[in-house]
Design an enzyme around this catalytic site. Sequence first.
Site, PDB file in Angstrom:
ATOM      1  N   LYS A  71      53.322  43.868  48.594  1.00 26.31           N
ATOM      2  CA  LYS A  71      52.787  45.259  48.646  1.00 26.31           C
ATOM      3  C   LYS A  71      52.358  45.594  49.999  1.00 26.31           C
ATOM      4  O   LYS A  71      51.728  46.677  50.338  1.00 26.31           O
ATOM      5  CB  LYS A  71      51.509  45.267  47.595  1.00 26.31           C
ATOM      6  N   LYS A 125      49.635  44.119  51.475  1.00 26.34           N
ATOM      7  CA  LYS A 125      48.140  44.133  51.114  1.00 26.34           C
ATOM      8  C   LYS A 125      47.728  42.787  51.557  1.00 26.34           C
ATOM      9  O   LYS A 125      48.115  41.847  51.220  1.00 26.34           O
ATOM     10  CB  LYS A 125      47.757  44.424  49.854  1.00 26.34           C
TER      11      LYS A 125
HETATM   12  N1  C2G Z   1      39.640  51.337  42.057  1.00 21.62           N
HETATM   13  C1  C2G Z   1      38.702  52.292  41.653  1.00 21.62           C
HETATM   14  N2  C2G Z   1      37.816  52.679  42.778  1.00 21.62           N
HETATM   15  C2  C2G Z   1      37.541  52.014  43.862  1.00 21.62           C
HETATM   16  C3  C2G Z   1      38.333  51.072  44.207  1.00 21.62           C
HETATM   17  C4  C2G Z   1      39.467  50.783  43.351  1.00 21.62           C
HETATM   18  O1  C2G Z   1      38.878  53.069  40.604  1.00 21.62           O
HETATM   19  N3  C2G Z   1      36.707  52.536  44.741  1.00 21.62           N
HETATM   20  C5  C2G Z   1      40.666  51.020  41.158  1.00 21.62           C
HETATM   21  C6  C2G Z   1      42.009  51.142  41.720  1.00 21.62           C
HETATM   22  O2  C2G Z   1      42.281  52.611  41.302  1.00 21.62           O
HETATM   23  C7  C2G Z   1      42.898  50.372  41.048  1.00 21.62           C
HETATM   24  C8  C2G Z   1      41.813  49.198  40.658  1.00 21.62           C
HETATM   25  O3  C2G Z   1      40.497  49.468  41.100  1.00 21.62           O
HETATM   26  O4  C2G Z   1      43.128  50.806  39.548  1.00 21.62           O
HETATM   27  C9  C2G Z   1      42.251  47.957  41.342  1.00 21.62           C
HETATM   28  O5  C2G Z   1      42.094  48.417  42.759  1.00 21.62           O
HETATM   29  P1  C2G Z   1      43.170  47.493  43.852  1.00 21.62           P
HETATM   30  O6  C2G Z   1      42.941  46.117  43.506  1.00 21.62           O
HETATM   31  O7  C2G Z   1      43.024  48.149  45.224  1.00 21.62           O
HETATM   32  O8  C2G Z   1      44.686  47.732  43.234  1.00 21.62           O
HETATM   33  P2  C2G Z   1      45.974  48.040  43.968  1.00 21.62           P
HETATM   34  O9  C2G Z   1      45.882  47.003  44.931  1.00 21.62           O
HETATM   35  O10 C2G Z   1      46.202  49.478  44.010  1.00 21.62           O
HETATM   36  O11 C2G Z   1      47.091  47.338  43.111  1.00 21.62           O
HETATM   37  O12 C2G Z   1      51.001  47.462  40.437  1.00 21.62           O
HETATM   38  C10 C2G Z   1      49.974  48.361  41.027  1.00 21.62           C
HETATM   39  C11 C2G Z   1      49.212  47.619  42.029  1.00 21.62           C
HETATM   40  O13 C2G Z   1      49.111  46.382  41.846  1.00 21.62           O
HETATM   41  C12 C2G Z   1      47.786  48.316  42.024  1.00 21.62           C
END
Ligand code: C2G
Length: 129
Positions: A44, A46
């Site tokens: 990703k 990340k």
């Molecule tokens: N989230 C949120 N509010 C924030 C930060 C994060 O609602 N201030 C939510 C994101 O929208 C997501 C979840 O928390 O639904 C997890 O966030 P991340 O760990 O950043 O997820 P991400 O890396 O976007 O992974 O296949 C999908 C991906 O693996 C999603």
Amino acid sequence: AKTVITYGTFDMFHIGHLKLLRRLSEMGDRVIVAVSTDEFNELKGKKTLIPYDQRAAIVGAIDCVDLVIPEESWEQKVTDIQKYDVDIFAIGNDWKGEFDFLEKLCEVVYLPRTKNISTTDLKKSLTRF
Ligand code: C2G
């Protein structure tokens, strides 16, 4: 029983993650969270601070989470939804539209993100000490 699934990295677990997971538990009675593995996070593009096993243990410790599985690929959502008989796929609206193709398998819901908190900002604020 209504099953809800979501996917994410959940690095440096914070209130935004918790609020999202609580919203899921309001939508159904079984919550499954697929936590991105360290290898998938590289895919990703990340960077994570906390390794997978700790991120998975923290998410698994949240009361409203019933099952944690590893997220290892983009493709697994389709098989996961069938394997776990998922009714709702939900994720933050930073992904709005990205997973509409799952609508043929289950309900797809994009939830508003929690304002003023993100792992990126947390990392930045840590550098100030
Ligand atoms: N989230 C949120 N509010 C924030 C930060 C994060 O609602 N201030 C939510 C994101 O929208 C997501 C979840 O928390 O639904 C997890 O966030 P991340 O760990 O950043 O997820 P991400 O890396 O976007 O992974 O296949 C999908 C991906 O693996 C999603």
